[in-house]
Design a protein around this motif. Structure first.
Motif, PDB file in Angstrom:
ATOM      1  N   MET A   1      35.452  29.056  -7.246  1.00 13.21           N
ATOM      2  CA  MET A   1      35.601  28.234  -6.044  1.00 13.21           C
ATOM      3  C   MET A   1      35.458  26.754  -6.385  1.00 13.21           C
ATOM      4  SD  MET A   1      33.329  30.529  -3.381  1.00 13.21           S
ATOM      5  CE  MET A   1      33.379  29.210  -2.160  1.00 13.21           C
ATOM      6  N   VAL A   2      36.239  25.919  -5.721  1.00 18.57           N
ATOM      7  CA  VAL A   2      36.183  24.473  -5.938  1.00 18.57           C
ATOM      8  C   VAL A   2      34.847  23.935  -5.418  1.00 18.57           C
ATOM      9  CG1 VAL A   2      37.260  22.259  -5.408  1.00 18.57           C
ATOM     10  CG2 VAL A   2      38.685  24.292  -5.765  1.00 18.57           C
ATOM     11  N   GLY A   3      34.179  23.135  -6.232  1.00 21.03           N
ATOM     12  CA  GLY A   3      32.924  22.499  -5.827  1.00 21.03           C
ATOM     13  C   GLY A   3      31.695  23.347  -6.017  1.00 21.03           C
ATOM     14  N   ILE A   4      31.837  24.525  -6.621  1.00 23.75           N
ATOM     15  CA  ILE A   4      30.683  25.401  -6.778  1.00 23.75           C
ATOM     16  C   ILE A   4      29.624  24.785  -7.693  1.00 23.75           C
ATOM     17  CG2 ILE A   4      31.590  26.668  -8.759  1.00 23.75           C
ATOM     18  CD1 ILE A   4      29.707  28.253  -5.810  1.00 23.75           C
ATOM     19  N   ASN A   5      30.073  23.916  -8.625  1.00 25.82           N
ATOM     20  CA  ASN A   5      29.141  23.305  -9.575  1.00 25.82           C
ATOM     21  C   ASN A   5      28.637  21.935  -9.131  1.00 25.82           C
ATOM     22  OD1 ASN A   5      31.493  24.693 -11.729  1.00 25.82           O
ATOM     23  ND2 ASN A   5      29.392  25.444 -11.671  1.00 25.82           N
ATOM     24  N   THR A   6      28.999  21.506  -7.938  1.00 28.28           N
ATOM     25  CA  THR A   6      28.580  20.183  -7.467  1.00 28.28           C
ATOM     26  C   THR A   6      27.088  20.187  -7.139  1.00 28.28           C
ATOM     27  OG1 THR A   6      30.765  19.826  -6.509  1.00 28.28           O
ATOM     28  CG2 THR A   6      28.980  18.385  -5.756  1.00 28.28           C
ATOM     29  N   PRO A   7      26.313  19.294  -7.768  1.00 26.75           N
ATOM     30  CA  PRO A   7      24.869  19.263  -7.488  1.00 26.75           C
ATOM     31  C   PRO A   7      24.579  18.857  -6.047  1.00 26.75           C
ATOM     32  CG  PRO A   7      25.414  18.066  -9.501  1.00 26.75           C
ATOM     33  CD  PRO A   7      26.705  18.344  -8.805  1.00 26.75           C
ATOM     34  N   LYS A   8      23.477  19.377  -5.507  1.00 31.81           N
ATOM     35  CA  LYS A   8      22.992  18.988  -4.193  1.00 31.81           C
ATOM     36  C   LYS A   8      22.073  17.765  -4.325  1.00 31.81           C
ATOM     37  CE  LYS A   8      24.895  22.498  -2.024  1.00 31.81           C
ATOM     38  NZ  LYS A   8      25.963  22.317  -1.013  1.00 31.81           N
ATOM     39  N   LYS A   9      21.910  17.029  -3.228  1.00 29.50           N
ATOM     40  CA  LYS A   9      21.079  15.834  -3.279  1.00 29.50           C
ATOM     41  C   LYS A   9      19.639  16.158  -3.624  1.00 29.50           C
ATOM     42  CE  LYS A   9      23.801  12.960  -0.114  1.00 29.50           C
ATOM     43  NZ  LYS A   9      23.795  12.171   1.142  1.00 29.50           N
ATOM     44  N   ASP A  10      19.161  17.334  -3.179  1.00 29.96           N
ATOM     45  CA  ASP A  10      17.778  17.716  -3.469  1.00 29.96           C
ATOM     46  C   ASP A  10      17.655  18.558  -4.733  1.00 29.96           C
ATOM     47  OD1 ASP A  10      19.032  19.975  -2.562  1.00 29.96           O
ATOM     48  OD2 ASP A  10      17.547  20.472  -1.028  1.00 29.96           O
ATOM     49  N   ASN A  11      18.754  18.638  -5.520  1.00 29.94           N
ATOM     50  CA  ASN A  11      18.773  19.406  -6.774  1.00 29.94           C
ATOM     51  C   ASN A  11      18.469  20.885  -6.570  1.00 29.94           C
ATOM     52  OD1 ASN A  11      19.609  17.420  -8.509  1.00 29.94           O
ATOM     53  ND2 ASN A  11      17.559  16.860  -9.191  1.00 29.94           N
TER      54      ASN A  11
ATOM     55  N   THR B   1       0.831  -1.199   0.000  1.00 24.28           N
ATOM     56  CA  THR B   1       0.000   0.000   0.000  1.00 24.28           C
ATOM     57  C   THR B   1       0.870   1.255   0.000  1.00 24.28           C
ATOM     58  OG1 THR B   1      -0.102   0.026   2.419  1.00 24.28           O
ATOM     59  CG2 THR B   1      -1.816  -1.215   1.261  1.00 24.28           C
ATOM     60  N   ASN B   2       0.215   2.404  -0.151  1.00 24.34           N
ATOM     61  CA  ASN B   2       0.846   3.726   0.015  1.00 24.34           C
ATOM     62  C   ASN B   2       2.135   3.875  -0.797  1.00 24.34           C
ATOM     63  OD1 ASN B   2      -1.187   4.394   1.852  1.00 24.34           O
ATOM     64  ND2 ASN B   2       0.008   3.611   3.585  1.00 24.34           N
ATOM     65  N   PHE B   3       2.038   3.634  -2.098  1.00 29.57           N
ATOM     66  CA  PHE B   3       3.210   3.795  -2.961  1.00 29.57           C
ATOM     67  C   PHE B   3       3.541   5.280  -3.125  1.00 29.57           C
ATOM     68  CE2 PHE B   3       2.175  -0.525  -4.020  1.00 29.57           C
ATOM     69  CZ  PHE B   3       3.389  -1.085  -4.375  1.00 29.57           C
ATOM     70  N   THR B   4       4.831   5.586  -3.046  1.00 36.62           N
ATOM     71  CA  THR B   4       5.327   6.954  -3.266  1.00 36.62           C
ATOM     72  C   THR B   4       6.487   6.886  -4.233  1.00 36.62           C
ATOM     73  OG1 THR B   4       4.696   7.635  -1.031  1.00 36.62           O
ATOM     74  CG2 THR B   4       6.278   9.023  -2.191  1.00 36.62           C
ATOM     75  N   LEU B   5       6.411   7.685  -5.301  1.00 34.72           N
ATOM     76  CA  LEU B   5       7.472   7.734  -6.303  1.00 34.72           C
ATOM     77  C   LEU B   5       8.064   9.132  -6.345  1.00 34.72           C
ATOM     78  CD1 LEU B   5       9.059   6.525  -8.721  1.00 34.72           C
ATOM     79  CD2 LEU B   5       7.165   7.281 -10.183  1.00 34.72           C
ATOM     80  N   LEU B   6       9.366   9.221  -6.153  1.00 32.84           N
ATOM     81  CA  LEU B   6      10.094  10.479  -6.322  1.00 32.84           C
ATOM     82  C   LEU B   6      10.908  10.367  -7.603  1.00 32.84           C
ATOM     83  CD1 LEU B   6      11.390  11.110  -2.682  1.00 32.84           C
ATOM     84  CD2 LEU B   6       9.313  11.983  -3.756  1.00 32.84           C
ATOM     85  N   GLY B   7      10.855  11.407  -8.433  1.00 31.08           N
ATOM     86  CA  GLY B   7      11.523  11.274  -9.712  1.00 31.08           C
ATOM     87  C   GLY B   7      12.281  12.479 -10.218  1.00 31.08           C
ATOM     88  N   PRO B   8      13.390  12.934  -9.601  1.00 31.95           N
ATOM     89  CA  PRO B   8      13.905  12.521  -8.290  1.00 31.95           C
ATOM     90  C   PRO B   8      13.240  13.254  -7.131  1.00 31.95           C
ATOM     91  CG  PRO B   8      15.444  14.016  -9.323  1.00 31.95           C
ATOM     92  CD  PRO B   8      14.343  13.801 -10.320  1.00 31.95           C
TER      93      PRO B   8
END
Length: 443
Positions: free
Chosen positions: A266-276, A172-179
């Motif tokens: 700056m180093v890492g300025i273009n690194t994506p975050k986990k929550d985009n 039950t209670n399916f949840t889809l994150l995309g992302p």
């Protein structure tokens, strides 16, 4: 003798009923896309064998959306068990948490949580952990762009669940994150068992039990603000119609970065975050994506449009991007340069919607904000003399979608206007030319 018409005011009950119906229809419309009315993600569970305390299931995720794909970091699927089920093992995916499995002696399950969260495996995992259509980091293409890559699969061995069609209870209670958020999943429903063909295609087998879960997308669940905007220009007017101010909301204004800022080194300025979470270039529209539509040339029998897509997000490279446009002349597309093109016909009698996407290994990657953060194309369209016009904004699109989300269009009164004095200037030019010829002859 005049008769007066009696008009009875609506009762409070009638007004309440009308408002209630409007509220229901408006809520349903949030997840309904008129350009992709049948688009959804269907999750199919096929029980392929029974085990001493449960079953083994093949789970397949089909993205039937024509132009909305699941991009990196990929999908996440969560559900709730109906009884006290556990996951003994998985192939092609993994649960993010094991949970409390302390009551088990000897063999320890892969996951004991009541609400497991499952993600796809990354590319390059050992072959004994793979099955067909797995291990793509959760990235799933859209059905219209690449049907072969619009499927993601994994296999799961479930215990303590029952060992027959009558004793197994559906999750039950399916949840889809995309992302991120956006998808709403309905309940699992038992459907006729899936039929398989053996590799030699001479024998049919079928699943012992099958159920489906259907998930639909709503842009409003992602954000109350659009994620892209549209600007216009044309050859017949020097004025450029920009994206409206704060088209995508100005909530990111305090964190934006100017194009010439030293912070970009700056180093890492273009690194994506986990929550985009985006890191935007400072603009008046504050959108991650801008689509510019330019009416370039008007020929005798054809006309040409140039489309440019610009990325203002320093943390995002858009892979497998899609652009969808709606325009009444798209039934006469003659040639598309540098993009792949596919007509979309959501309704059989109307052919006014087109999908564009990058050519593989050429411009299918829309790079982060900066010098190379844009892709462009030109479209040559044949004129339909009965409908073609440059007046009243006809040459501009009715809708624009980027990666499945509708973009903010400028207000209609801001569109480039066809000069009313063009005909008069044309006549004045010939009068002036004739006068000059006459002067030369007299001299």
């Amino acid at each position: 003798m005049n008769q007066e018409t009696c008009i009875f005011p609506p009762s409070k009950l009638t007004i309440f009923a009308v408002l209630f119906l409007l509220m229901i229809f408006s809520q349903q419309a949030e997840s309904y896309d008129p350009l992709d009315p049948f688009g959804n993600i269907t999750i199919k569970w096929d029980v392929i064998s029974w085990t001493p305390d449960g079953y083994v299931a093949l789970v397949q995720m089909f993205n039937f959306q024509m132009y909305r794909h699941i991009m990196s970091p990929g999908w996440t699927l969560t559900w709730g068990w109906a009884k006290k089920e556990v996951i003994w093992s998985m192939v092609g995916a993994q649960a993010t948490e094991q949970g409390d499995c302390s009551k088990f002696k000897g063999n320890v399950p892969h996951c004991c949580k009541r609400n497991p969260t499952v993600v796809d495996l990354l590319p390059g995992v050992p072959y004994n952990q793979q099955i067909a259509n797995c291990c793509k980091g959760g990235v799933v293409a859209s059905w219209g762009q690449d049907p072969a890559s619009a499927v993601s699969s994994f296999q799961v061995s479930v215990g303590q669940s029952g060992t027959s069609n009558k004793t197994v209870k559906l999750p039950t209670n399916f949840t889809l994150l995309g992302p991120g958020p956006g998808y709403t999943c309905g309940p699992a429903k038992v459907v006729p068992s899936t039929v398989y063909l053996t590799p030699d295609r001479r024998r049919k087998t079928q699943a012992l039990m099958t159920w489906n879960v259907t998930c639909t997308y709503s842009q409003l669940l992602v954000s109350k603000h659009p994620s892209c905007c549209v600007s216009f220009s044309s050859f017949y007017n020097d004025t450029i119609t920009p994206c409206s101010k704060c088209s995508c909301g100005c909530h990111n204004k305090k964190d934006c970065i100017k194009a010439d800022s030293t912070k970009l080194k700056m180093v890492g300025i273009n690194t994506p975050k986990k929550d985009n979470t985006p890191l935007l270039q400072c603009t008046h529209h504050m959108c991650p994506i801008r689509v510019h539509w330019h009416v370039k040339i008007n020929y005798r029998e054809y006309w040409r449009v140039k489309i440019a897509i610009t990325n203002f997000n320093y943390r995002m490279n858009y892979t497998q991007w899609t652009l969808v446009a709606q325009h009444p002349n798209f039934n006469n597309v003659t040639q598309v340069f540098s993009f792949d093109y596919k007509p979309l016909i959501p309704y059989q009698s109307i052919n006014d919607t087109a999908m564009f996407y990058g050519m593989k290994f050429y411009n299918d990657l829309l790079m982060e904000a900066g010098e190379f953060g844009n892709v462009q194309t030109e479209i040559l369209l044949k004129k339909d003399k009965e409908t073609f016009s440059l007046k009243q904004g006809w040459a501009f699109p009715r809708k624009i979608y980027f990666n499945g989300d509708e973009c903010q269009l400028p207000p209609p009164d801001a569109y480039p206007i066809l000069p009313n004095s063009a005909h008069k200037n044309f006549i004045s030019f010939f009068r002036f030319a004739g006068f000059m010829v006459l002067m030369i002859v007299l001299v």
